[in-house]
Write an enzyme that holds these catalytic residues in place. Sequence first.
Site, PDB file in Angstrom:
ATOM      1  N   GLU A 169      -4.799  -2.401   4.982  1.00 27.96           N
ATOM      2  CA  GLU A 169      -4.329  -2.889   6.285  1.00 27.96           C
ATOM      3  C   GLU A 169      -5.418  -3.599   7.076  1.00 27.96           C
ATOM      4  OE1 GLU A 169      -3.557   0.020   4.937  1.00 27.96           O
ATOM      5  OE2 GLU A 169      -1.618   0.780   5.611  1.00 27.96           O
ATOM      6  N   THR A 187       0.864  -1.180   0.000  1.00 31.30           N
ATOM      7  CA  THR A 187       0.000   0.000   0.000  1.00 31.30           C
ATOM      8  C   THR A 187       0.897   1.225   0.000  1.00 31.30           C
ATOM      9  OG1 THR A 187      -1.745   1.135   1.217  1.00 31.30           O
ATOM     10  CG2 THR A 187      -0.233  -0.153   2.521  1.00 31.30           C
ATOM     11  N   LYS A 235      -6.240  10.640  -3.451  1.00 35.35           N
ATOM     12  CA  LYS A 235      -6.838   9.410  -3.964  1.00 35.35           C
ATOM     13  C   LYS A 235      -7.648   9.692  -5.218  1.00 35.35           C
ATOM     14  CE  LYS A 235      -8.049   5.036  -2.241  1.00 35.35           C
ATOM     15  NZ  LYS A 235      -8.659   4.204  -1.210  1.00 35.35           N
ATOM     16  N   TRP A 274      -3.911   5.581  -5.206  1.00 32.63           N
ATOM     17  CA  TRP A 274      -3.195   6.593  -4.448  1.00 32.63           C
ATOM     18  C   TRP A 274      -2.142   7.321  -5.271  1.00 32.63           C
ATOM     19  CZ3 TRP A 274      -5.317   8.114  -0.260  1.00 32.63           C
ATOM     20  CH2 TRP A 274      -5.932   7.238   0.633  1.00 32.63           C
TER      21      TRP A 274
HETATM   22  P1  ADP Z   1      -9.196   0.622  -0.272  1.00 26.61           P
HETATM   23  O1  ADP Z   1      -9.108   1.629  -1.376  1.00 26.61           O
HETATM   24  O2  ADP Z   1      -9.340  -0.779  -0.734  1.00 26.61           O
HETATM   25  O3  ADP Z   1     -10.239   0.993   0.755  1.00 26.61           O
HETATM   26  P2  ADP Z   1      -6.569   1.601   0.580  1.00 26.61           P
HETATM   27  O4  ADP Z   1      -5.726   1.032   1.638  1.00 26.61           O
HETATM   28  O5  ADP Z   1      -5.988   1.813  -0.768  1.00 26.61           O
HETATM   29  O6  ADP Z   1      -7.806   0.626   0.520  1.00 26.61           O
HETATM   30  O7  ADP Z   1      -7.176   2.995   1.047  1.00 26.61           O
HETATM   31  C1  ADP Z   1      -7.702   3.176   2.317  1.00 26.61           C
HETATM   32  C2  ADP Z   1      -8.028   4.628   2.537  1.00 26.61           C
HETATM   33  O8  ADP Z   1      -8.926   5.116   1.539  1.00 26.61           O
HETATM   34  C3  ADP Z   1      -8.706   4.925   3.838  1.00 26.61           C
HETATM   35  O9  ADP Z   1      -7.801   5.022   4.919  1.00 26.61           O
HETATM   36  C4  ADP Z   1      -9.386   6.259   3.526  1.00 26.61           C
HETATM   37  O10 ADP Z   1      -8.484   7.350   3.593  1.00 26.61           O
HETATM   38  C5  ADP Z   1      -9.798   6.086   2.089  1.00 26.61           C
HETATM   39  N1  ADP Z   1     -11.177   5.548   2.014  1.00 26.61           N
HETATM   40  C6  ADP Z   1     -11.544   4.277   1.794  1.00 26.61           C
HETATM   41  N2  ADP Z   1     -12.878   4.165   1.768  1.00 26.61           N
HETATM   42  C7  ADP Z   1     -13.385   5.389   1.998  1.00 26.61           C
HETATM   43  C8  ADP Z   1     -14.712   5.917   2.127  1.00 26.61           C
HETATM   44  N3  ADP Z   1     -15.788   5.166   1.968  1.00 26.61           N
HETATM   45  N4  ADP Z   1     -14.835   7.238   2.405  1.00 26.61           N
HETATM   46  C9  ADP Z   1     -13.759   8.037   2.558  1.00 26.61           C
HETATM   47  N5  ADP Z   1     -12.484   7.596   2.439  1.00 26.61           N
HETATM   48  C10 ADP Z   1     -12.288   6.287   2.170  1.00 26.61           C
END
Ligand code: ADP
Length: 545
Positions: free
Chosen positions: A332, A187, A443, A448
Site C-alpha cells: 500500500e 495484497t 508472514k 502472506w
Molecule cells: P512487503 O512484503 O513488500 O513489505 P506487504 O504489503 O506484503 O509488503 O507486507 C507489508 C507488511 O509486512 C507490513 O505491514 C509488516 O507487517 C510486514 N513487514 C514488512 N517489512 C517489515 C520489517 N522490516 N519488519 C517487520 N515487519 C515488516
Amino acid sequence: MLRGMMMDRPLLVSSVIDFAAETYPNVEIVSQTVEGGLHRYGYAAARERIGRLANALIGLGIKPGDRVATLAWNGYRHFELYYAVAGIGAVCHTINPRLFPEQIAYIANHAEDTALFFDLTFLPLLEKIAPALKTTRTYVLMTDSAHMPAESAMQGLYCYEDLLADNSPGLTWPEFDEHSACALCYTSGTTGEPKGVLYSNRSMLLHTFFLVATRPDLFAHNRTILPVVPLFHANAWSLPYVAPLAGCPFILPGAKLDGPTLYDLMESEGVEAGWGVPTVWLGLLEEFKKRGRKPRKLAQILSGGSAVPQAMIDVLTRDYGIEVTHGWGMTEMSPVGTLTLFRPEERGRPAMGRAALSVKQGRRMFGVDLKVIDDKGNRAPPDGTTSGELFVRGAAVVSGYFNNPDASTRQIDEEGWFGTGDVAKITPDRWLVIVDRTKDLVKSGGEWISSIDVENAALACKGIANCAVIGVPHPKWNERPLLVVVRAPGANPSKADILDVLGSKIAKWQLPDDVVFVDALPMTATGKISKKDLRAKFAAHKLPD
Ligand code: ADP
C-alpha cells in the site's frame, strides 16, 4: 496564494526508460531465463523491444486503463511489460503465481484483466484456470516460437517473440494525465479476499525519486543490483524504476532462488547489492559458510518484508563485510516506508555499532509521514516506549482499494492517514521499531498466509469445535503457521487427519507446520479469540523439522 509559473508536464513512467536508453544505452539487464541460459542486453536495446511490445499491445486492442496481467518471474520480458503497458496508458497487473489457483482467478476477475502474459512455467496453471477467467480475452506466452507448445488446451495463444518480431519499434509515447493508473498489485486481506492497490504514474515516479533521494548511496556509481524480491511483489520495491533511472546494471534471477544458484549468479555477474526478504539471505548465508567466502563484489544487502534477525545482520557485517540495510514497508506504500538511514555521528561508529542500529526498521523515507496512535486514541510521543498502531501518509500511499469501497474506508482515519495494522514505537532519535501486528496474518518467507483462510478450511474438518491460526517464530521462514484446535466433544481427529483435509483446500506452503490441541481458546473482553494471548503462550513452541 500566488501560483507558480512553471510548465505543467506530466510525470510518466515511460520517461524513465527513455532516459535510461539515451543516457545508459550499454548498461546491461541480465536475465536468467526460464528456458535456460542467460539473456543480456543494454537499456537501449530494451527500449527498442519495449517499443515493439507497446505497438503489439495496441494491435491486440489494449486500451488506456485496461488491466494487463502478468504471471512471471524476474526476467527481461517481465521488465519490458512494466514499461510497454504503462507507456500506452494501460495498467500492468502483476499477479503472485504462488497463490492458490482459485485466488489467482479471483484476483484476475476482480481486476477485470483483459490480457494475461505468462512464463512457460505457468502454462499448466493457465490451462487449468483460463476457463474461469471471465474478462481475459488475450493470452500471451512469454517465450519464443521454438518453445511454444505443439498442443495446448488454450486456443489462440500468442507467442511473445512473434508479437515483437511482427511490430515496429518506432513509437512516441502518448502523453496523458500523470494521475492515470500504471500498475496494480493485490495484497492479502486480513479478512475477506485480496485487495487491489492501484498505483498512478505520478505516485510511482515520486516513490522512485523519494527512495533515491533518501539513500542515494544505495544506487551510486551505477551499482550492480540483483532483485530477489519478485517483480510481482509490490513493484519489486521500485527497483525496475530505480535501476534504469540510476543507470544500474540489473540482474534478474529467474525462477530459482536457492542459495547456491543465487551465489553463482552474483559471483559471475559481479553483483554489488541484493534486495530481498530475510529468508533468502539466510539461504545465501549458508552458502557463504559452505564456500568460506561471499560473492566477490557483494557489499550491500537490503532486507525487508519481515523483521531482520540481529544474528543475521551481525554475521553478514562481521564475517563478510556486508552492509545490511533494513527496510519496512507495505504494498500500500509503493512499498517503502522506512529504511536504515544513519546520521553522520552514527555513520562514524564501527561497523558492529551500526549493525546494532540496523535491527530497527529504520527512519522514514522522505515523502512518508508516520504517526503512532496509542490505546486511548492519542498520538504517542516519540519516546521509544509508547507503542500503538502505526499510521502513514504520503504521495505514494494508497488512498483506497481498487473497486472495494468497504475496505477502502475502514483503513483510512478521519485525518486521512492509512492504518498499517502494524504496532510500532518511535525512538527520540526517530528510529521506527515494529513491535507487533494487529492484522491476522502469518508472514512466511515474505509471503502472506491468511490465518482466517486456514481457520475456515480447518473448521470444515470433522471433529473440530473451534480453532485459531497464529504465526510462531521459525529460523528459516521467519514465521510459520501453527494451528491450535479445540476438539468437538467425543471427537478425536488427529493431526494427520486435519492436515490431510487441509491439504485439499489450501496451498501446500500455507499448511500449518504443526497442530496442537487445547481445551479452550483464550478470549478477549469482546468475545473474540485473543491471538495476542495465543501468540504469547506459544512463542517458544518448537515446530517439528
Ligand atoms: P512487503 O512484503 O513488500 O513489505 P506487504 O504489503 O506484503 O509488503 O507486507 C507489508 C507488511 O509486512 C507490513 O505491514 C509488516 O507487517 C510486514 N513487514 C514488512 N517489512 C517489515 C520489517 N522490516 N519488519 C517487520 N515487519 C515488516
